[in-house]
Design a protein around this motif. Structure first.
Motif, PDB file in Angstrom:
ATOM      1  N   THR A 169       0.852  -1.180   0.000  1.00  0.00           N
ATOM      2  CA  THR A 169       0.000   0.000   0.000  1.00  0.00           C
ATOM      3  C   THR A 169       0.893   1.236   0.000  1.00  0.00           C
ATOM      4  N   PRO A 170       0.711   2.132  -0.950  1.00  0.00           N
ATOM      5  CA  PRO A 170       1.560   3.333  -1.014  1.00  0.00           C
ATOM      6  C   PRO A 170       1.532   4.130   0.279  1.00  0.00           C
ATOM      7  N   GLU A 171       2.657   4.696   0.619  1.00  0.00           N
ATOM      8  CA  GLU A 171       2.787   5.466   1.847  1.00  0.00           C
ATOM      9  C   GLU A 171       1.895   6.711   1.806  1.00  0.00           C
ATOM     10  N   GLY A 172       1.237   6.968   2.913  1.00  0.00           N
ATOM     11  CA  GLY A 172       0.404   8.150   3.025  1.00  0.00           C
ATOM     12  C   GLY A 172      -1.037   7.957   2.587  1.00  0.00           C
ATOM     13  N   TRP A 173      -1.383   6.771   2.090  1.00  0.00           N
ATOM     14  CA  TRP A 173      -2.771   6.544   1.675  1.00  0.00           C
ATOM     15  C   TRP A 173      -3.661   6.356   2.896  1.00  0.00           C
ATOM     16  N   SER A 174      -4.808   7.026   2.882  1.00  0.00           N
ATOM     17  CA  SER A 174      -5.805   6.824   3.935  1.00  0.00           C
ATOM     18  C   SER A 174      -6.617   5.566   3.634  1.00  0.00           C
ATOM     19  N   LYS A 175      -7.420   5.146   4.611  1.00  0.00           N
ATOM     20  CA  LYS A 175      -8.279   3.981   4.386  1.00  0.00           C
ATOM     21  C   LYS A 175      -9.281   4.255   3.266  1.00  0.00           C
ATOM     22  N   ALA A 176      -9.796   5.484   3.218  1.00  0.00           N
ATOM     23  CA  ALA A 176     -10.757   5.834   2.170  1.00  0.00           C
ATOM     24  C   ALA A 176     -10.103   5.760   0.793  1.00  0.00           C
ATOM     25  N   ARG A 177      -8.890   6.275   0.660  1.00  0.00           N
ATOM     26  CA  ARG A 177      -8.162   6.223  -0.613  1.00  0.00           C
ATOM     27  C   ARG A 177      -7.898   4.782  -1.026  1.00  0.00           C
ATOM     28  N   THR A 178      -7.527   3.947  -0.068  1.00  0.00           N
ATOM     29  CA  THR A 178      -7.243   2.539  -0.367  1.00  0.00           C
ATOM     30  C   THR A 178      -8.486   1.824  -0.870  1.00  0.00           C
ATOM     31  N   ARG A 179      -9.650   2.134  -0.268  1.00  0.00           N
ATOM     32  CA  ARG A 179     -10.890   1.462  -0.677  1.00  0.00           C
ATOM     33  C   ARG A 179     -11.337   1.879  -2.070  1.00  0.00           C
ATOM     34  N   GLN A 180     -10.945   3.055  -2.512  1.00  0.00           N
ATOM     35  CA  GLN A 180     -11.428   3.577  -3.784  1.00  0.00           C
ATOM     36  C   GLN A 180     -10.540   3.223  -4.978  1.00  0.00           C
ATOM     37  N   ILE A 181      -9.471   2.470  -4.754  1.00  0.00           N
ATOM     38  CA  ILE A 181      -8.593   2.057  -5.844  1.00  0.00           C
ATOM     39  C   ILE A 181      -8.873   0.602  -6.192  1.00  0.00           C
ATOM     40  N   ASP A 182      -9.156   0.353  -7.453  1.00  0.00           N
ATOM     41  CA  ASP A 182      -9.466  -1.000  -7.926  1.00  0.00           C
ATOM     42  C   ASP A 182      -8.160  -1.765  -8.140  1.00  0.00           C
ATOM     43  N   ARG A 183      -7.905  -2.738  -7.290  1.00  0.00           N
ATOM     44  CA  ARG A 183      -6.692  -3.537  -7.400  1.00  0.00           C
ATOM     45  C   ARG A 183      -6.884  -4.782  -8.248  1.00  0.00           C
ATOM     46  N   ASP A 184      -8.116  -5.113  -8.575  1.00  0.00           N
ATOM     47  CA  ASP A 184      -8.391  -6.330  -9.347  1.00  0.00           C
ATOM     48  C   ASP A 184      -8.418  -6.087 -10.848  1.00  0.00           C
ATOM     49  N   GLY A 185      -8.812  -4.891 -11.274  1.00  0.00           N
ATOM     50  CA  GLY A 185      -8.829  -4.585 -12.704  1.00  0.00           C
ATOM     51  C   GLY A 185      -7.413  -4.508 -13.262  1.00  0.00           C
ATOM     52  N   ARG A 186      -7.291  -4.668 -14.565  1.00  0.00           N
ATOM     53  CA  ARG A 186      -5.988  -4.621 -15.220  1.00  0.00           C
ATOM     54  C   ARG A 186      -6.085  -3.826 -16.518  1.00  0.00           C
ATOM     55  N   TRP A 187      -4.919  -3.313 -16.931  1.00  0.00           N
ATOM     56  CA  TRP A 187      -4.814  -2.628 -18.217  1.00  0.00           C
ATOM     57  C   TRP A 187      -4.588  -3.642 -19.318  1.00  0.00           C
ATOM     58  N   THR A 188      -5.107  -3.358 -20.489  1.00  0.00           N
ATOM     59  CA  THR A 188      -4.845  -4.158 -21.672  1.00  0.00           C
ATOM     60  C   THR A 188      -4.858  -3.234 -22.887  1.00  0.00           C
ATOM     61  N   ILE A 189      -4.427  -3.764 -24.013  1.00  0.00           N
ATOM     62  CA  ILE A 189      -4.403  -2.992 -25.248  1.00  0.00           C
ATOM     63  C   ILE A 189      -5.398  -3.597 -26.231  1.00  0.00           C
ATOM     64  N   LYS A 190      -6.331  -2.804 -26.682  1.00  0.00           N
ATOM     65  CA  LYS A 190      -7.277  -3.239 -27.704  1.00  0.00           C
ATOM     66  C   LYS A 190      -6.761  -2.772 -29.053  1.00  0.00           C
ATOM     67  N   ARG A 191      -6.494  -3.719 -29.926  1.00  0.00           N
ATOM     68  CA  ARG A 191      -5.913  -3.401 -31.228  1.00  0.00           C
ATOM     69  C   ARG A 191      -6.965  -3.500 -32.328  1.00  0.00           C
ATOM     70  N   GLY A 192      -6.802  -2.671 -33.324  1.00  0.00           N
ATOM     71  CA  GLY A 192      -7.711  -2.680 -34.466  1.00  0.00           C
ATOM     72  C   GLY A 192      -7.113  -1.879 -35.599  1.00  0.00           C
TER      73      GLY A 192
END
Length: 359
Positions: A169-192
């Motif tokens: 957990t990044p230093e200085g993050w509050s509990k509210a900030r931690t709850r509002q960050i999605d740790r399960d989602g991931r980035w991907t690249i959609k190509r076309g």
């Protein structure tokens, strides 16, 4: 008092909506929502009525509210507002003008209870059983594919990203900030490829584009015969499509063909289909550095005409229903996408039965 709206004015407006072809009225008529009552009431906790207080809302009424949310991708606050504002929404949910309307917190709590109990997947299975009871068996083979469902993108520094990747957990993050960050989602690249207009009449090759996307992936399989979603699973957006083939195959389909794009073609997947007595109808990739052989191009074109049916599902969910993930975490994202898949099947049933209805 002259000019004051009354009960009969509302009835007149509802009759006008019915005569104009209210789609929600049609949906409620086609789908037997009472068939979900046993599962809903078994899942929801029973309130202690000895303490008094307002009685809970009917379980099926609240489930219809969630269906409205999924149909129109409404927030909890917007759902409450639309239930108060629209007569068609009130009628679909089963509310009268004098009835109390569920507020945003009540809607959130009801959905959260179903999510934590894992009930939405069972409701999806119950509707699939209802389809079979009405004669809509899974037949004609199955078509599998996946699409990215976008979620809220986290605004992070490079240092914060590195810390989260390491599980900290990044230093200085509050509990509210931690709850509002999605740790399960991931980035991907959609190509076309983006088609470029010809200049001076000379055709130009389409330019390749790459769009970064954050969120989750909806892996699903539909039956070729009726186009209903039969199986699905939800992962983060970076999960490879082919890795989820086994999870989206329907053992009850009456035919053996399995259509998919090149992402599903692997030795492990072909061997798995062979063990299950299924026939792979996978697209073939273009040979690197060489033109596509004519016979492979013809085969791809034939398979693409079948495989394109699954794109109708994604177009409905992402364009007409506006599917996005507003919640945090895989569990709640799965609940949102499960509801969207269930509501898609309801829409599909209405459309199929409407084709056979007299004009």
């Amino acid at each position: 008092m002259a000019g004051q709206a009354g009960f009969f004015d509302a009835e007149e407006r509802l009759r006008w909506l019915s005569a104009s072809g209210d789609p929600l009225e049609r949906l409620r008529a086609v789908v037997d929502f009472e068939a979900f009552r046993a599962e809903l009431e078994a899942t929801l906790p029973r309130a202690d009525r000895s303490r008094g207080g307002r009685p809970p809302y009917d379980a099926v009424l609240m489930f219809r509210v969630l269906v409205l949310q999924a149909l129109y991708t409404l927030s909890d606050e917007q759902t409450e507002y639309q239930l108060r504002d629209r007569l068609s929404f009130m009628r679909f949910a089963g509310l009268s003008l004098h009835d109390a309307v569920p507020d945003a917190k009540t809607i959130w709590l009801y959905r959260e209870q179903l999510t934590r109990a894992g009930a939405l997947a069972r409701l999806f299975g119950r509707f699939d059983a209802m389809l079979a009871e009405r004669g809509f068996l899974a037949m004609g083979g199955q078509i599998v594919d996946a699409t990215v469902v976008e979620a809220r993108r986290p605004r992070l520094t490079k240092e914060e990203k590195a810390t989260l990747r390491d599980g900290g957990t990044p230093e200085g993050w509050s509990k509210a900030r931690t709850r509002q960050i999605d740790r399960d989602g991931r980035w991907t690249i959609k190509r076309g490829r983006k088609a470029t207009p010809p200049e001076g009449g000379a055709p130009r090759q389409a330019a390749e584009i790459a769009v970064p996307m954050f969120g989750y992936k909806n892996h699903l399989g539909i039956d070729r015969g009726h186009g209903f979603i039969r199986r699905f699973t939800v992962t983060h957006a970076a999960r490879h499509d082919g890795s989820q083939l086994g999870a989206v195959l329907d053992a009850n389909n009456t035919a053996s063909g399995v259509w998919a794009d090149t992402a599903y073609r692997s030795k492990a997947n072909v061997e798995m289909l062979d063990r299950r007595g299924l026939v792979p109808e996978f697209q073939r990739a273009k040979p690197r550095g060489r033109p596509m052989p004519a016979h492979i191009a013809r085969g791809n074109a034939t398979r693409a005409r079948v495989r394109s049916l699954v794109e109708h599902v994604f177009a409905t969910e992402k364009r007409r229903m506006g599917l996005v993930v507003r919640s945090i975490g895989l569990v709640r994202a799965t609940a949102r996408i499960t509801l969207a898949n269930l509501v898609y099947n309801m829409r599909r049933l209405v459309w199929i039965e409407g084709k056979g209805a007299p004009a």
